[in-house]
Design an enzyme around this catalytic site. Structure first.
Site, PDB file in Angstrom:
ATOM      1  N   ASP A   1     -15.579 -22.406   0.666  1.00 20.54           N
ATOM      2  CA  ASP A   1     -14.681 -23.554   0.774  1.00 20.54           C
ATOM      3  C   ASP A   1     -14.183 -24.079  -0.579  1.00 20.54           C
ATOM      4  O   ASP A   1     -13.138 -24.709  -0.659  1.00 20.54           O
ATOM      5  CB  ASP A   1     -15.364 -24.709   1.525  1.00 20.54           C
ATOM      6  CG  ASP A   1     -16.633 -25.216   0.840  1.00 20.54           C
ATOM      7  OD1 ASP A   1     -17.018 -24.659  -0.215  1.00 20.54           O
ATOM      8  OD2 ASP A   1     -17.254 -26.166   1.342  1.00 20.54           O
ATOM      9  N   HIS A   2     -14.909 -23.804  -1.671  1.00 15.51           N
ATOM     10  CA  HIS A   2     -14.570 -24.405  -2.963  1.00 15.51           C
ATOM     11  C   HIS A   2     -13.521 -23.625  -3.751  1.00 15.51           C
ATOM     12  O   HIS A   2     -12.909 -24.178  -4.665  1.00 15.51           O
ATOM     13  CB  HIS A   2     -15.830 -24.521  -3.832  1.00 15.51           C
ATOM     14  CG  HIS A   2     -16.598 -25.794  -3.618  1.00 15.51           C
ATOM     15  ND1 HIS A   2     -17.042 -26.192  -2.382  1.00 15.51           N
ATOM     16  CD2 HIS A   2     -17.002 -26.758  -4.490  1.00 15.51           C
ATOM     17  CE1 HIS A   2     -17.697 -27.342  -2.503  1.00 15.51           C
ATOM     18  NE2 HIS A   2     -17.675 -27.704  -3.762  1.00 15.51           N
TER      19      HIS A   2
ATOM     20  N   ASP B   1     -25.072 -28.788  -2.783  1.00 18.17           N
ATOM     21  CA  ASP B   1     -23.903 -29.634  -2.984  1.00 18.17           C
ATOM     22  C   ASP B   1     -24.363 -31.074  -2.831  1.00 18.17           C
ATOM     23  O   ASP B   1     -25.175 -31.384  -1.946  1.00 18.17           O
ATOM     24  CB  ASP B   1     -22.815 -29.303  -1.966  1.00 18.17           C
ATOM     25  CG  ASP B   1     -21.495 -29.986  -2.295  1.00 18.17           C
ATOM     26  OD1 ASP B   1     -20.606 -29.321  -2.866  1.00 18.17           O
ATOM     27  OD2 ASP B   1     -21.350 -31.187  -1.984  1.00 18.17           O
TER      28      ASP B   1
ATOM     29  N   ARG C   1     -15.036 -39.093  -4.203  1.00 24.88           N
ATOM     30  CA  ARG C   1     -15.298 -39.170  -5.633  1.00 24.88           C
ATOM     31  C   ARG C   1     -13.970 -39.260  -6.355  1.00 24.88           C
ATOM     32  O   ARG C   1     -12.995 -38.630  -5.944  1.00 24.88           O
ATOM     33  CB  ARG C   1     -16.092 -37.930  -6.058  1.00 24.88           C
ATOM     34  CG  ARG C   1     -16.902 -38.068  -7.293  1.00 24.88           C
ATOM     35  CD  ARG C   1     -17.957 -36.974  -7.377  1.00 24.88           C
ATOM     36  NE  ARG C   1     -19.175 -37.329  -6.660  1.00 24.88           N
ATOM     37  CZ  ARG C   1     -20.110 -36.465  -6.295  1.00 24.88           C
ATOM     38  NH1 ARG C   1     -19.971 -35.186  -6.561  1.00 24.88           N
ATOM     39  NH2 ARG C   1     -21.192 -36.878  -5.657  1.00 24.88           N
TER      40      ARG C   1
ATOM     41  N   SER D   1     -21.824 -34.617  -8.921  1.00 26.76           N
ATOM     42  CA  SER D   1     -22.058 -33.358  -8.227  1.00 26.76           C
ATOM     43  C   SER D   1     -23.460 -32.814  -8.484  1.00 26.76           C
ATOM     44  O   SER D   1     -24.080 -33.110  -9.495  1.00 26.76           O
ATOM     45  CB  SER D   1     -21.011 -32.338  -8.682  1.00 26.76           C
ATOM     46  OG  SER D   1     -21.391 -31.034  -8.343  1.00 26.76           O
TER      47      SER D   1
ATOM     48  N   ARG E   1     -24.027 -29.777  -9.220  1.00 27.42           N
ATOM     49  CA  ARG E   1     -23.869 -28.492  -9.912  1.00 27.42           C
ATOM     50  C   ARG E   1     -24.924 -28.270 -10.985  1.00 27.42           C
ATOM     51  O   ARG E   1     -25.042 -29.006 -11.949  1.00 27.42           O
ATOM     52  CB  ARG E   1     -22.453 -28.349 -10.470  1.00 27.42           C
ATOM     53  CG  ARG E   1     -22.074 -29.298 -11.553  1.00 27.42           C
ATOM     54  CD  ARG E   1     -20.591 -29.247 -11.842  1.00 27.42           C
ATOM     55  NE  ARG E   1     -19.813 -29.743 -10.705  1.00 27.42           N
ATOM     56  CZ  ARG E   1     -18.583 -30.249 -10.801  1.00 27.42           C
ATOM     57  NH1 ARG E   1     -17.988 -30.324 -11.968  1.00 27.42           N
ATOM     58  NH2 ARG E   1     -17.938 -30.680  -9.742  1.00 27.42           N
TER      59      ARG E   1
END
Length: 792
Positions: free
Chosen positions: A126-127, A191, A474, A678, A680
């Site tokens: 999806d990203h 995520d 965000r 995030s 990440r």
């Protein structure tokens, strides 16, 4: 602690339903054997936990956490205060990964040498899909440009028995809610918005890839027991107010740090009035206040959603578990804080710009815009994203579009719509929602994250100050379109849609009118959405979907090209310790970072997403939007030991590379809530890759601090926040007492000996949150190194 009486939060199990709701089409049943929590086992373990805790009343969050403990006696030893004190060793039931973070997670998992995942795991593409001109062309273009990464992910999924959701299937969080989430479950996702699944009454926690690897390898996953904040909801939303306004309002109260180390647990009569997907919106944005996750007691609307999405077996099992008291808090359970919110008093709220906690009621927003001196202009409206892309959201805005069309209106600014999943897209199309939106000017994008995470090829407003209104979660600088001057204001999809017809930031659809071509005034009426489709959901293109619970195919070759610029096999990080004891070697300070420094600042997304599987390449973006406190410049670092021919200053990654080339380990000095945003883990991997051994902060965001620990970077907190300004670039820092801490000496404290470039020497005291196991990771060089050593 505050005690509260819980009322009307328990859903008593009634007769088994055979229809999702009387007004909705009969459901279909999936094979739910891999997603139904083992309620009997969890309840038995919880009974044992109650004995250890002297049968004190428990919150719902505690019930779910403690029933997933690997060894209750070890985690709850002493039986005293647990929340905020003890580290819990947990056994999550499921892992979900999006395509950007899955790359690094899989590369780490592969190095563990296992033949399959220990728990059900899924990958969601999806990203990496960029929004340009519409769903069909954007999807085709993105599949072609990211083929190498998608082939890698799909081959790894096939080899290890992972469910692979192809590009076009939808956004990870909507898919998890539609397919995998179940009341009372504990799951992890790579995520930060994984808590979205909490809309179904579970604990879904966002983590970095190394944490996911814990669960995937069957290693107990460690979490410091969070505090639990009770959000007591009374009243009922009405008019223009939506669940999005609840969490926008709460973000304004709690701020971006108010949820750190805490679970938000909602209770009270106001919970039962909300749709399951509305609760998911609230849980999703709990990440914006730093919350570990959010959850709700099991409700009739959750049951209806499970039935409507083919999970009636889960609903029946949950009904039984609820009847035994497992899916709600105990009467008299104590919360660390209780916040009272009367939903009847809520009005629409708009948050921003540049931070998700700057909350302004809609009735005051026009004045706020004027006071700030901003142009009263809207440049684009965007709805969808993982936060607000449900069927209910889309039917609510479609009702506004119908009103506008009947009056002869079209949107005055670009209006982009992102469906949350292929199931939502197909159901919207079948029910005429898509046509309704397109008739007034909407462009429907691919079922993917798109502009919300910076995957938006925007050709207008480059370098210009402008305002966009979105239903995203965000809104940091440069996040959506790469323009630092774009102000993103967060709102509900209904407010975004209504304001797109005005083109004005000061327009208030509750009170203001628009002028029709005829010159007559027009006012919207508050829209009402439909939580579940009357005809049931349609799955759409099932070619995007995985085979459920696939068997591993060990003969499959995982595809990584030798000359790839997108993917790179990982080399294990070396331990910081040699033969000179357990104090860190002298560290040079790379820089002192000023103010808000999110994971977007540390490891930017947008065009950099293509390097998520290549640590060398993505490390070129280390801290490139961070502000150096010594001078106030962005992406500038000082090199006080430069060689002949080297400049005194350079970009931050360039100076970090110089340090690495000199074999000079280094440290960062950072401000409050470092690593906000995030999940990440690249924001931890990249400094480690360049030689960072320690980061000293005024405070850390939860996920990022854990990610640093996982990658062998020591996170320390200033005991006195004023010491932040005493250390500067080029100073040398040495640890004192770290060896005592590692060796387990009681009351060990870590001090830092700072030698200034001027020759001045002083010591400062620090705090830490390292557990016994986390110190083992640190000594080994990383958590993965330690796990690998235990398996050999």
């Amino acid at each position: 602690m505050l005690s509260t009486t819980l009322r009307n939060s328990v859903l008593a199990a009634g007769p088994t339903l055979r229809r999702s709701l009387a007004t909705h089409a009969p459901f279909y049943e999936k094979d739910c054997s891999s997603i139904t929590p083992p309620y009997a086992q969890l309840i038995r373990k919880l009974e044992y936990v109650r004995e250890l805790l002297s049968n004190r009343p428990l919150t719902l969050a505690e019930k779910v956490l403690y029933s997933h403990l690997n060894d209750p006696e070890k985690s709850l030893s002493g039986g005293g205060k647990i929340r905020g004190e003890n580290y819990l060793q947990l056994t999550p039931q499921r892992v979900a990964m999006q395509d950007a973070s899955a790359q690094m997670a899989l590369l780490q998992f592969m190095s563990a040498g296992l033949s399959q995942c220990a728990v059900p795991t899924s990958i969601h593409c999806d990203h990496l899909i960029q929004a340009i001109d519409g769903a069909e062309s954007d999807l085709k273009r993105s599949i072609a440009s990211n083929k190498e990464v998608f082939d890698f992910l799909e081959s790894a999924a096939r080899k290890y028995g992972i469910e692979f959701w192809k590009p076009g299937s939808g956004i990870i969080h909507q898919i998890v809610l539609e397919n995998y989430a179940a009341p009372g479950m504990l799951m992890l996702g790579t995520d930060s918005h994984t808590p979205n699944a909490g809309g179904l009454g579970l604990l879904a926690i966002g983590v970095g890839g190394a944490d996911a690897v814990d669960a995937m390898t069957g290693t107990p996953w460690e979490l410091k027991a969070p505090q639990v904040v009770g959000i007591h909801l009374t009243g009922k939303l009405s008019g223009w107010a939506t669940p999005k306004d609840l969490i926008l309002h709460l973000a304004g109260k709690l701020t971006v740090r108010g949820g750190t180390g805490r679970i938000l647990e909602y209770f009270g009569p106001g919970v039962a009035n909300q749709s399951c997907t509305g609760l998911a919106t609230v849980a999703n944005m709990g990440a914006e206040v730093g919350a570990t996750t959010s959850t709700f007691p099991y409700t009739e609307n959750m049951r209806a959603y499970l039935n409507a999405t083919g999970r009636a077996p889960v609903a029946r099992a949950a009904d039984k578990a609820a009847s035994m008291g497992f899916l709600n808090a105990d009467e008299g359970a104590e919360y660390d804080e209780v916040i009272e919110i009367n939903l009847s008093e809520l009005e629409p709220t708009i948050n921003g710009p540049f931070t998700p906690d700057l909350a302004t009621p809609l009735s005051k927003f026009g004045s706020f815009v004027k006071e700030q001196g901003w142009k009263d202009e809207l440049s684009a409206g965007l709805i969808g994203s993982c936060t607000n892309s449900s069927y209910e959201d889309m039917t609510r805005v479609a009702e506004l579009a119908k009103q506008a069309k009947a009056a002869g209106l079209v949107t005055k600014v670009p209006f982009l719509c992102t469906p949350g999943s292929e199931q939502i897209r197909a159901t919207m199309e079948r029910d005429g929602v898509t046509n309704t939106l397109e008739d007034v000017g909407a462009v429907v994008l691919a079922n993917a994250c798109g502009p919300c995470i910076g995957q938006w090829k925007r050709d207008d407003m480059k370098g210009e100050e402008n305002a966009i209104l979105t239903s995203f979660n965000r809104n940091f600088k440069s996040r959506n379109d790469g323009n630092r001057l774009t102000m993103n204001f967060l709102a509900s999809p209904t407010i975004v849609t209504a304001m797109a017809f005005s083109g004005s930031l000061s327009f208030n659809p509750m009170t203001d009118t628009l002028t029709l071509p005829s010159g007559k005034p027009f006012r919207f009426t508050p829209p009402a959405g439909q939580d579940l489709p009357t005809k049931g959901f349609t799955q759409g293109n099932t070619d995007y979907y995985p085979s459920p619970t696939p068997e591993p195919q060990p003969e499959t070759e995982v595809i990584i090209r030798a000359d790839s610029q997108r993917l790179e096999l990982l080399e294990p990080f070396q331990s910081h310790f040699g033969d000179k004891g357990l104090e860190l070697p002298p560290l040079k300070v790379l820089m002192r970072v000023r103010g808000k420094c999110t994971t977007d600042h540390i490891s930017a997304a947008g065009p950099w997403l293509k390097y998520k599987g290549h640590l060398t390449n993505i490390s070129e973006n280390l801290l490139i939007t961070a502000v150096n406190d010594e001078g106030g410049d962005v992406n500038v670092a000082f090199d006080h030991d430069r060689a002949a021919g080297e400049t005194e200053t350079d970009t931050i990654p360039a100076v970090a590379k110089r340090f690495k080339a000199r074999n000079q380990p280094w440290t960062l000095v950072v401000d409050d809530n470092y690593g906000e945003g995030s999940a990440r883990e690249h924001a931890a991997l990249q400094p480690r890759f360049y030689g960072c051994a320690m980061i000293v902060a005024r405070s850390f965001a939860r996920i990022h601090e854990t990610n640093l620990k996982k990658q062998g970077v020591l996170p320390l907190w200033f005991a006195d926040k004023a010491d932040y300004s005493r250390i500067g670039s080029g100073d040398m820092v040495e640890t004192i007492g770290l060896a005592d801490l590692i060796e387990g000496r009681q009351n060990a404290a870590v001090k830092l000996k700072v030698t200034k470039r001027t020759g001045e020497v002083f010591e400062i005291l620090t705090k830490h949150t390292m557990s016994e196991d986390q110190l083992k990771w640190f000594c080994a060089g990383s958590a993965l190194n330690f796990i690998r050593s235990q398996m050999s």
